[in-house]
Design an enzyme around this catalytic site. Structure first.
Site, PDB file in Angstrom:
ATOM      1  N   SER A 160       0.838  -1.199   0.000  1.00 49.22           N
ATOM      2  CA  SER A 160       0.000   0.000   0.000  1.00 49.22           C
ATOM      3  C   SER A 160       0.869   1.244   0.000  1.00 49.22           C
ATOM      4  O   SER A 160       2.007   1.238   0.501  1.00 49.22           O
ATOM      5  CB  SER A 160      -0.895   0.017   1.243  1.00 49.22           C
ATOM      6  OG  SER A 160      -1.530   1.271   1.403  1.00 49.22           O
ATOM      7  N   TYR A 175      -1.761  -0.613  10.226  1.00 49.44           N
ATOM      8  CA  TYR A 175      -1.948  -0.959   8.814  1.00 49.44           C
ATOM      9  C   TYR A 175      -0.700  -0.600   8.007  1.00 49.44           C
ATOM     10  O   TYR A 175      -0.192  -1.409   7.227  1.00 49.44           O
ATOM     11  CB  TYR A 175      -3.167  -0.228   8.252  1.00 49.44           C
ATOM     12  CG  TYR A 175      -3.379  -0.452   6.765  1.00 49.44           C
ATOM     13  CD1 TYR A 175      -3.898  -1.650   6.286  1.00 49.44           C
ATOM     14  CD2 TYR A 175      -3.064   0.546   5.840  1.00 49.44           C
ATOM     15  CE1 TYR A 175      -4.099  -1.860   4.926  1.00 49.44           C
ATOM     16  CE2 TYR A 175      -3.261   0.352   4.480  1.00 49.44           C
ATOM     17  CZ  TYR A 175      -3.773  -0.851   4.029  1.00 49.44           C
ATOM     18  OH  TYR A 175      -3.957  -1.055   2.688  1.00 49.44           O
TER      19      TYR A 175
END
Length: 268
Positions: A160, A175
């Site tokens: 990501s 995350y």
């Protein structure tokens, strides 16, 4: 003017008869599903893994792909919790038993939660890490056992933009940390297994039209888009296109690379 043989060289499917395991294709809105559809269009045989995979979702994915590419692909759908090593081993074993081998692994599975550092509980931290990082490790390890034996294989992992810029969009610090681990894990796999003709690369998407955007208000989404040079969020098929490149022989000399699919929001 090209001769017939030269023309034939460019008139082939990029993944013809390749057995591709795609993790995270249980939703038609997911990057995993978009990747499965594009791979099938390029001749791949598909193994779809997902925690929520069941008979209904398998039928939905198969029918959707068939309607898009014009025929029903060779496909099996297997429920798999990648947090569990035995689940990963069983899923890969089932894929090999059905197709005889596997050629490619694309890991699109992941979960996200947006919360401040001081609000993250141990339970929330463990869940994010177990799915995003440990799960990636588990399914890669299971696939690599097959790849190492046959001295060939390709891994594509999804990380990501959050891992590259320290969050700031969707997802908390846990995350971002888990996805940063995916980048490092993929590079380490690439280095260790390159002598066995196994390639591993990672893709870092930014804002893509998936369920991960559902929690954003219209104004929040507008604010995000205003900071993207291409002035829009990405489409799942655009990430799938990067997966196709990395899975195919077009990227035969590419390993350990990080490919950005972010609309220009992070240029480095």
């Amino acid at each position: 003017m090209k001769n017939v043989n030269e023309q034939k060289k460019y008139n082939h499917l990029l993944l013809d008869n390749k057995v591709c395991v795609i993790v995270g294709g249980g939703s038609l809105r997911s990057i995993g599903y978009a990747t499965a559809e594009l791979f099938a269009a390029h001749g791949a045989k598909l193994v779809l893994l997902d925690l929520v995979m069941n008979e209904e979702k398998a039928k939905e994915a198969t029918n959707a792909i068939a309607s898009q590419i014009g025929y029903t692909p060779e496909i099996i759908c297997i429920p798999c919790d990648i947090r569990n090593t035995s689940d990963c081993e069983k899923a890969i074993a089932e894929a090999v038993a059905h197709f005889g081998t596997i050629d490619c692994l694309v890991n699109c599975a992941g979960i996200v939660k947006s919360e401040g550092m001081l609000s993250i509980t141990e339970e929330a931290y463990d869940l994010i890490m177990d799915v995003n990082l440990k799960g990636t490790f588990n399914i890669c390890q299971s696939a690599l056992k097959i790849f190492a034996e046959k001295q060939a294989g390709v891994i594509v992992n999804l990380s990501s933009l959050s891992a590259q810029r320290g969050g700031g969009l969707v997802g908390g610090t846990h995350y971002a940390a888990s996805k940063g681990g995916v980048i490092s894990l993929t590079k380490a796999i690439a280095r260790e297994f390159a002598p066995k003709n196994i390639r591993a690369n990672v893709i870092c998407p930014a804002m893509i039209e998936t369920s991960m955007l559902d929690g954003l208000s219209e104004q929040q989404l507008k604010d995000v888009v205003s900071g993207i040079p291409l002035q829009r969020v990405g489409k799942t098929v655009e990430v799938a296109g990067a997966c196709l490149f990395l899975a195919s022989d077009l990227s035969g000399f590419t390993t350990g690379a990080t490919i950005d699919v972010n609309g220009g929001i992070h240029i480095h």
